[in-house]
Design an enzyme around this catalytic site. Structure first.
Site, short mmCIF file in Angstrom:
data_model
loop_
_atom_site.label_atom_id
_atom_site.label_comp_id
_atom_site.label_asym_id
_atom_site.label_seq_id
_atom_site.Cartn_x
_atom_site.Cartn_y
_atom_site.Cartn_z
N LYS A 7 1.21 -0.96 0.37
CA LYS A 7 -0.22 -0.02 0.34
C LYS A 7 0.71 1.02 -0.05
O LYS A 7 0.71 1.85 -0.43
CB LYS A 7 -0.70 0.16 1.00
CG LYS A 7 -0.57 0.50 2.87
CD LYS A 7 -1.08 -1.02 3.33
CE LYS A 7 0.09 -1.28 4.23
NZ LYS A 7 -0.36 -3.04 5.20
N VAL A 65 -4.95 -3.02 0.37
CA VAL A 65 -6.38 -1.45 0.89
C VAL A 65 -7.19 -1.96 2.60
O VAL A 65 -6.49 -1.48 2.98
CB VAL A 65 -7.74 -1.23 0.30
CG1 VAL A 65 -8.83 -0.09 0.58
CG2 VAL A 65 -6.84 -0.01 -0.74
N ILE A 67 -9.88 -8.65 2.78
CA ILE A 67 -11.58 -7.60 2.18
C ILE A 67 -11.75 -7.44 0.98
O ILE A 67 -10.69 -6.50 0.93
CB ILE A 67 -12.11 -6.94 3.04
CG1 ILE A 67 -11.65 -7.38 5.28
CG2 ILE A 67 -13.20 -6.62 3.27
CD1 ILE A 67 -11.60 -5.81 5.78
N GLU A 109 4.17 -3.86 15.12
CA GLU A 109 5.41 -3.87 14.22
C GLU A 109 6.12 -3.53 16.24
O GLU A 109 5.64 -2.67 16.78
CB GLU A 109 5.52 -3.18 13.61
CG GLU A 109 4.81 -3.95 11.73
CD GLU A 109 5.24 -3.37 10.98
OE1 GLU A 109 6.33 -3.34 10.54
OE2 GLU A 109 4.69 -2.97 9.53
N LYS A 149 -4.03 3.32 2.09
CA LYS A 149 -5.41 2.81 1.56
C LYS A 149 -6.45 4.39 1.35
O LYS A 149 -6.85 3.59 0.42
CB LYS A 149 -5.77 2.44 2.97
CG LYS A 149 -5.06 1.40 3.11
CD LYS A 149 -5.15 0.56 4.90
CE LYS A 149 -3.88 -0.97 4.89
NZ LYS A 149 -4.15 -1.00 5.86
N GLY A 177 -2.05 -10.21 7.92
CA GLY A 177 -1.56 -11.21 8.02
C GLY A 177 -1.51 -12.31 6.72
O GLY A 177 -1.98 -11.74 6.01
#
Lengths: 432, 432
Positions: free
Chosen positions: B110, B137, B141, B195, B210, B310
């Site tokens: 992204k 994005v 999903i 992170e 995004k 993930g």
């Protein structure tokens, strides 16, 4: 179809959805054509009131009108027939005639698709045309496209959710206002959220149709809607919902579920009023919305939420299918190739059973005895009021199978000390 | 690409997502090929640790390994390059080189897509190849596909929601446990949900990337991420969340919003911690989930919910794009054709401002004076504790513009009687 070829559409049926589809084909013609990469023309509107609706919509003379579809089906400039007659027989005749005339078919008719899925899919394939039905499952929510394309790399393990806005409106209203079903239904009818005859919504049939279509897509086998066990919401009372909220931290939703078994041998499918934890995303789905949970092998848990009905949302899905079929994408949805599905019983879950019990000695022990005899163990039991003729008794079971529970329920309802009036709700099991 | 043609894939970058993508290309090869209608072959894995990862994954010798991408890009059997290097420079060089070699590119990056969208889109079009980025994005999903295909007949009027799982985990955790940000962040890091350097998540940059990509798709103009106003979650304290829940019936979510203006002249875009009513679907989004609300002209309100990050969810999106590009669908996403976007200010809303104020006479009246001077009217004001050096004061404004509010805030923070430490939260306006 050839890239860049002009695409002609016939809209058959001009109820709310048909009129909105025809309107959007006119007012969004340039955007739709740009999206398609080819001109998209509304060529025919077909309806007993085609002339009047065409006038109301201000359709130009280039859009032809007819009371019946024969001439539109003979018109070589028509590529896609949009079936919005509704019902079963006339719609089926239209779809078969369109296939015979070499036209692609887009439909929003979940009753037709689910009852005649195998027959129509075969007929479309024999005719070499597309047969698509995004709008038949959840109106404006692009769930079929998401499964077909966005989740194409996944095994879809389970789909469950709220597929019927009418019952969801009623259940939300009962929870919010503490009212009984009759007045929630009357309000839904007043708002146009329920039909005059709401039987197919209330008894779960409408949800069963959608579950059957999805089950067939996902399992590779035809799921017949009449074989899907269903329980409607008719028996649910305000006190059940109140009890669930205050004692169990849950609310009621009518949930349709379909889950192909890992080996593809059978399909778990059922439609069932279900107690959902209040913090669960499905519990936040209020009013006439639909929401569909998808458990996918790689994408994990997803939810798709939106309007499952209404002219705009349904027309949106119909037009997405018109574009897909015009692009030649129609054949891409997963489809059954392996015969009819065996429906497997619902997976074990805890259940809530509300009984009305005579306030006499031994009544409760007779009930618990019947449960025990079927191996259904009780997690909690509540009996609040006393002194009335029939006292409400709320029983929460531990996880059990539906077979055991149904046998125990039949035995309990046969007792002289128990009224036939009762509610049975499944508790959404953990991780489902 | 020609229907039925064998499709070769090179996976470049073998971190968690790359390794999972390579693994799925192997273990789901037959399903993916069936879905595509053509054999889909993993041809190359490219990474400094390609050999070791290939061994771990048990890749056969037919999958070639390289530390750098040159040979894969020269291999005529490679049709699609999957860019999973991450970061900006090496990723950009890979993508440009792939285009130059006539390869389609799929990326989950992204940062790269949003910073270099215009450049890379133009380069892809010049090269006549596809450049697709569904995974960039919202991870698993399929929001880009839904906008491109399922909502193709709609004008998408507004997209807003939770695009960052790390911050959503932290905000949910703070609300649930009543803990401060530091301990919620530490827990997120322990669980691999944040992170080691979480700056880009906490300060809203990741969400901005995004939003910029979606804004460019929706508006027809390039939205540059650095021009999108953003506020991070760093300053939010447990007491703000507690106050919002108990006094306002709301909870905090980091919301990215993009809404093209009706005339296409500008784009409202911003990233902002936002107070959401507890009964709103976005408030039910807990933990590391993403959820995206879409307001579409015909389908009306939709929400898409799932894992935004993930290895599994991201690989799911990457593979959906591989299939799309292999089918030749890559060019179908709406794309900018009209230059750069003008970013318009966020639409008026009520705001929550938490200040720390010296407990001295006149301090409050100085604050309300500054608000009044900018025309910001106060709906509610709370000051609970007394006696501490700095007393928290919670102010709820009526609907106002961000410009007025920012001017008032600057003037207030310049007061000697007010600490610089404060929180500013937008209240989700009705109907947004």
């Amino acid at each position: 179809m050839k890239p860049g070829k002009r695409i002609g559409v016939a809209v058959c049926g001009l109820g709310n959805v048909g009129a909105e589809t025809a309107r959007l084909l006119r007012v969004r013609k340039s955007e739709l054509s740009a999206r398609l990469g080819a001109p998209l023309d509304l060529r025919w509107v077909v309806s007993r009131r085609a002339a009047a609706t065409a006038r109301t919509l201000g359709l130009p003379a280039s859009v032809r009108r007819a009371k019946t579809p024969e001439r539109a089906l003979r018109d070589p400039s028509v590529d896609v027939v949009v079936e919005l007659f509704g019902g079963l027989d006339a719609a089926r005749r239209l779809v078969r005639a369109a296939f015979a005339a070499g036209k692609h078919v887009v439909t929003a008719n979940k009753h037709l698709v689910s009852e005649r899925f195998e027959e129509l899919d075969r007929a479309a394939r024999r005719a070499g045309v597309g047969f698509v039905y995004e709008a038949a499952v959840a109106g404006g929510i692009p769930i079929i496209g998401a499964i077909r394309d966005g989740l194409a790399a996944n095994r879809v393990e389970r789909v469950s959710g709220i597929f019927n806005g009418t019952t969801n409106y009623i259940l939300s209203k009962m929870a919010h206002d503490g009212c009984e079903m009759g007045s929630a239904l009357a309000e839904a009818q007043r708002l146009g959220m329920a039909e005059r005859d709401p039987t197919m919504d209330l008894n779960g049939s409408d949800t069963t149709h959608k579950i059957a279509i999805l089950g067939s897509m996902l399992s590779g086998r035809w799921v017949e809607p009449r074989k899907v066990p269903r329980e409607g919401i008719e028996r649910i009372e305000a006190e059940d919902i109140l009890f669930a909220a205050s004692r169990l931290g849950r609310t009621v939703r009518l949930i349709g579920t379909v889950a192909p078994s890992g080996d593809g041998g059978s399909v778990e499918a059922h439609v069932q009023p279900t107690l959902i934890p209040l913090e669960h995303p499905l519990a936040a789905v209020h009013g006439g919305y639909n929401a569909i949970l998808v458990q996918a092998s790689s994408a994990e848990d997803l939810m798709f939420y939106g309007k499952g009905a209404g002219p705009g949302p349904t027309a949106s899905a119909v037009l997405a299918d018109v574009l897909a079929v015009a692009r030649g994408d129609a054949g891409r949805a997963p489809r059954p190739t392996r015969g009819r599905a065996k429906i497997s019983p619902e997976s074990p879950a805890p259940y809530f059973l509300k009984l009305r019990v005579a306030d006499v000695p031994g009544a409760l022990s007779a009930i618990t005895g019947k449960l025990g005899k079927e191996g259904v163990s009780i997690a909690q039991i509540y009996q609040n009021e006393r002194g009335a003729r029939w006292v409400p008794v709320m029983i929460l079971t531990h996880k059990t199978t539906r077979e055991r529970l149904d046998r125990a329920r039949a035995a309990i309802l046969a007792l002289k000390t128990v009224s036939r009036a009762h509610s049975l709700l499944r508790l959404l099991p953990d991780g489902a």
